[in-house]
Design a protein around this motif. Structure first.
Motif, PDB file in Angstrom:
ATOM      1  N   UNK A   2      47.659  55.720  20.598  1.00 51.78           N
ATOM      2  CA  UNK A   2      48.047  56.641  19.542  1.00 51.78           C
ATOM      3  C   UNK A   2      49.139  56.022  18.702  1.00 51.78           C
ATOM      4  N   UNK A   3      49.146  56.394  17.443  1.00 55.97           N
ATOM      5  CA  UNK A   3      50.164  55.866  16.548  1.00 55.97           C
ATOM      6  C   UNK A   3      51.535  56.411  16.937  1.00 55.97           C
ATOM      7  N   UNK A   4      52.581  55.595  16.854  1.00 58.06           N
ATOM      8  CA  UNK A   4      53.932  56.092  17.189  1.00 58.06           C
ATOM      9  C   UNK A   4      54.372  57.182  16.227  1.00 58.06           C
ATOM     10  N   UNK A   8      61.182  62.154  12.376  1.00 58.78           N
ATOM     11  CA  UNK A   8      61.123  63.588  12.080  1.00 58.78           C
ATOM     12  C   UNK A   8      60.167  64.298  13.035  1.00 58.78           C
ATOM     13  N   UNK A   9      59.047  63.656  13.348  1.00 57.58           N
ATOM     14  CA  UNK A   9      58.092  64.273  14.276  1.00 57.58           C
ATOM     15  C   UNK A   9      58.657  64.339  15.689  1.00 57.58           C
ATOM     16  N   UNK A  10      59.364  63.292  16.104  1.00 52.80           N
ATOM     17  CA  UNK A  10      59.978  63.325  17.443  1.00 52.80           C
ATOM     18  C   UNK A  10      61.065  64.390  17.523  1.00 52.80           C
ATOM     19  N   UNK A  11      61.781  64.603  16.423  1.00 55.52           N
ATOM     20  CA  UNK A  11      62.850  65.603  16.433  1.00 55.52           C
ATOM     21  C   UNK A  11      62.300  67.008  16.613  1.00 55.52           C
ATOM     22  N   UNK A  12      61.045  67.233  16.208  1.00 51.51           N
ATOM     23  CA  UNK A  12      60.462  68.570  16.351  1.00 51.51           C
ATOM     24  C   UNK A  12      59.926  68.835  17.750  1.00 51.51           C
TER      25      UNK A  12
END
Length: 568
Positions: A2-4, A8-12
Motif C-alpha cells: 500500500x502507498x504510504x 495529514x492522513x496519519x494525523x487523522x
C-alpha cells in the motif's frame, strides 16, 4: 504494498492508547487507579490489586464519577420514603475507653487547678491533647468537651432581626417520619417533598448573563456564594422548628444558568406549601466579620511581615503567631483577627458584614413513594454531580464565560474565611497569620473558577437519612456482586489488621505500566460481566444494583430528565 500515508492522513488516525482509555471508560474501569500490594499476615501470601481513584468529577475520572453518582442515587432512594424510624443504637464502651475517659477527667481537674493557682497550663493542654487523640483512636466519636472551652467561643445575641418575620414554634416530636394520610377506602399514604431554593436577584439577566454587567452586583453575588452552605443549614433548623419533628433531607447544590448556586432538596415528610414559603422568607444568615468594604492596602503598598521577638519563657504566644503584619510606612502593627472581633463585639451599633437571604423563587412539589415523580426527582438531584460548578459553560459560549470571569474577579478579593490573606487588603491580620501572605492569592478552592465561590460539599445528607453511611452503601453493593460471583470477601474476614496494604509505583515488579494495567482490568471486567450475566440468566435473578463494582444497572438511563419541579 500500500502507498504510504501522508502526514495529514496519519494525523487523522486514532491513537491506540486513546482507544484503550476510551474502552476502559466504557467498561467502568478507572484509568487513574492506584496499584497496591495486599499482604495476608496469616497465610503470608501477597497480591497486587487496583484501587479506583474515587474521583467525583468527570473531568478527572469518568468511571469513578459515574459510580459515585449512582451510589448517591441509591442513598437518596433508600432514605427518602422510610416507613420505620432509622434507629442505630451505639455499642457499649469498652473497659479501655472508659479508662481513657477517667484519665481525661483527672487531667481536666489538674488543668483547672493550674488555672486557679495562676500556674502554667501549657503542659496540661499538651497532655489533654494526647488523651483526646488516644480517645479518638480508640473508636469513640466526637470530643469530650462540647465545642470550645469556656471563654474561647464568642456568643452573640440570638435576637431575630427586625426585618425578618417570626416563625411559629411547635413542640418537637422524637421522630423523623412525616404525617400519613388515609383515604376513605383505607389506603395510607406518606408523602414527601422536593424543594428547590434559589438566591435573590443581583440584576436583570437574559439567557443567564446580565443585561447590564456594570450594574450587576457581583460583590453581593460573590458573598452569597461564599456563605451559601450556612444559609442552607439555617433553613433546615427553621424547618424542623416549624414541622415539629426531626426533618431529614438529601440535598445537592448546583449552579443556575446565571452561575449563582441553588439547592435541590428531597425532604422526608411533608408540610403545607405556605409553611415552607414562610420558613424561606424568615430564614437568613448573618456573617459577623470585620468590615471588608473599604480597601486599605493595594498595589505595591501592602503590609509587611515582621517577626516577633521570642518570649523570655520560651513559650508560644497566645495567638500562635511568631510575627505580625505592619503598615509599610508607619510600622504600626495591624489589628489581629482576635482584636478585630473584640472591637466588633464592643461596638454598640455593630452591623454584620453580610446578610444572606433566599430569593422569592421557591418551588415545592409533593412526591409519593414509588411514583414516577420520585424516580425523576432522584435522577435530577444527581444530574450534575459529576460536573464542577464552573465546568458547565460551553467552550464557545463567550458571553457566559465573560460573566464567569467577572464573578471570579470579584471572588478574588473577597475574604473566604478567617484565615484568608485577603484580610490584609482591608487592614486586618488573618487568623493564624504567617509570612508570605498576599491579598488576591488565596489558595482555597472558593476562589477557583471551577467552584465559583461555593467551597462546601455538593451533597448534603442528614444523619438519619438512610441509617447508613456512604461507605456502608458501597459495601452492600460490593457484597451483592461477590455473592453473585461466588467469591468470598477475604478482606472482611479474620481479625482486624490481618491485611497490610502498601502503595506501589508504576513500573514496580509485578505492577507494569498504567496502560498495561488498564488493558488487564478491561479484560477482567468483561470476563466478570459475562459470568455475572450467565448466573443471572440461570437463576432469573434481578438486575444488579446500579454501578455495583463498576457494573452499571438500569438506573443510569434517563439522567437528563427535566427538572420535575419546574424551577429555574
Amino acid at each position: 504494498m500500500t502507498e504510504p500515508l501522508s502526514r495529514a492522513e496519519r494525523a487523522r488516525l486514532p491513537l491506540a492508547r486513546d482507544v484503550a482509555v476510551l474502552l476502559g471508560e466504557q467498561n467502568g474501569v478507572c484509568t487513574r487507579s492506584i496499584a497496591m500490594r495486599v499482604l495476608d499476615t496469616e497465610t503470608g501470601r501477597s497480591r497486587v490489586v487496583e484501587i479506583p481513584c474515587g474521583a467525583t468529577l468527570e473531568s478527572k475520572c469518568v468511571p469513578c464519577a459515574k459510580r459515585n453518582r449512582q451510589l448517591r442515587m441509591v442513598q437518596c432512594r433508600e432514605g427518602w420514603h422510610l416507613e420505620s424510624e432509622p434507629v442505630a443504637e451505639p455499642d457499649e464502651a469498652s473497659e479501655y475507653q472508659r479508662w481513657l475517659i477517667e484519665w481525661r477527667a483527672e487531667a481536666e481537674l489538674k488543668r483547672a487547678e493550674a488555672v486557679r493557682d495562676g500556674g502554667d497550663v501549657a503542659d496540661w493542654d499538651a497532655t489533654i491533647a494526647e488523651f483526646d487523640a488516644e480517645i479518638t483512636g480508640s473508636g469513640l466519636r466526637g470530643n469530650v468537651l462540647d465545642g470550645s472551652r469556656e471563654g474561647e467561643r464568642r456568643a452573640r445575641s440570638t435576637r431575630r432581626r427586625q426585618d425578618a418575620p417570626d416563625l411559629p414554634r411547635r413542640a418537637m416530636a422524637d421522630t423523623t417520619l412525616g404525617r400519613t394520610f388515609t383515604t376513605p377506602d383505607g389506603k395510607t399514604f406518606r408523602p414527601s417533598m422536593f424543594v428547590t431554593l434559589t438566591l435573590p436577584s443581583y440584576g436583570r439577566v437574559r439567557d443567564g448573563v446580565p443585561v447590564d454587567p456594570a450594574g450587576y452586583d457581583y460583590r453581593r453575588a460573590a458573598r452569597d456564594a461564599l456563605h451559601f452552605s450556612k444559609l442552607v443549614d439555617r433553613f433546615v433548623q427553621n424547618l424542623r422548628r416549624v414541622a415539629g419533628f426531626d426533618v431529614q433531607y438529601f440535598a445537592t447544590v448546583e449552579p443556575q444558568k446565571r452561575l449563582a448556586p441553588h439547592v435541590h432538596m428531597a425532604v422526608r415528610g411533608t408540610l403545607p406549601r405556605a409553611d415552607v414559603r414562610a420558613v424561606v422568607a424568615a430564614t437568613y444568615h448573618q456573617v459577623w466579620w470585620p468590615a471588608a468594604d473599604q480597601v486599605v492596602y493595594e498595589g505595591d503598598r501592602l503590609p509587611v511581615w515582621v517577626a516577633r521577638l521570642g518570649r523570655p519563657d520560651g513559650a508560644a504566644y497566645a495567638d500562635g503567631q511568631d510575627g505580625d503584619y505592619v503598615d509599610p510606612l508607619s510600622g504600626e502593627v495591624l489589628p489581629t483577627w482576635a482584636d478585630a472581633l473584640d472591637e466588633l463585639d464592643a461596638a454598640e451599633d455593630a452591623e454584620p458584614l453580610h446578610v444572606l437571604r433566599f430569593g422569592v423563587q421557591v418551588d415545592v412539589k409533593g412526591v409519593l413513594a414509588g411514583s414516577k415523580d420520585a424516580d425523576q426527582c432522584v435522577r435530577y438531584l444527581s444530574k450534575y454531580l459529576t460536573k464542577s460548578l464552573g465546568g458547565q459553560i460551553a467552550p464557545d459560549d463567550v458571553v457566559r464565560r465573560a460573566h464567569a470571569s467577572r464573578l471570579v474577579e470579584a471572588l478574588r478579593w473577597e475574604p473566604c474565611s478567617a484565615e484568608c490573606p485577603n484580610w490584609l487588603r482591608y487592614g486586618v491580620q488573618p487568623k493564624d497569620a504567617t509570612s508570605g501572605m498576599v491579598p488576591g492569592r488565596c489558595r482555597r478552592k472558593a476562589h477557583r473558577a471551577e467552584h465559583l465561590g461555593y467551597s462546601g460539599r455538593r451533597v448534603l445528607v442528614s444523619r438519619k437519612w438512610s441509617n447508613k453511611t456512604l461507605g456502608e452503601h458501597r459495601r452492600d453493593r460490593r457484597a451483592w456482586v461477590l455473592e453473585m460471583l461466588g467469591i468470598a470477601d477475604e478482606e472482611t474476614a479474620g481479625e482486624p489488621g490481618r491485611f497490610v496494604w502498601s502503595v506501589l509505583a508504576d513500573g514496580d515488579p509485578g505492577v507494569g505500566s498504567r496502560a498495561e494495567r488498564t488493558l488487564r482490568q478491561v479484560a477482567e471486567h468483561q470476563a466478570r460481566r459475562r459470568y455475572l450475566r450467565e448466573l443471572q440468566a440461570r437463576a432469573g435473578d434481578e438486575s444488579p444494583p446500579e454501578g455495583a463494582d463498576g457494573l452499571p444497572g438500569s438506573g443510569a438511563a434517563g439522567a437528563d430528565a427535566k427538572h420535575p419541579g419546574g424551577a429555574a
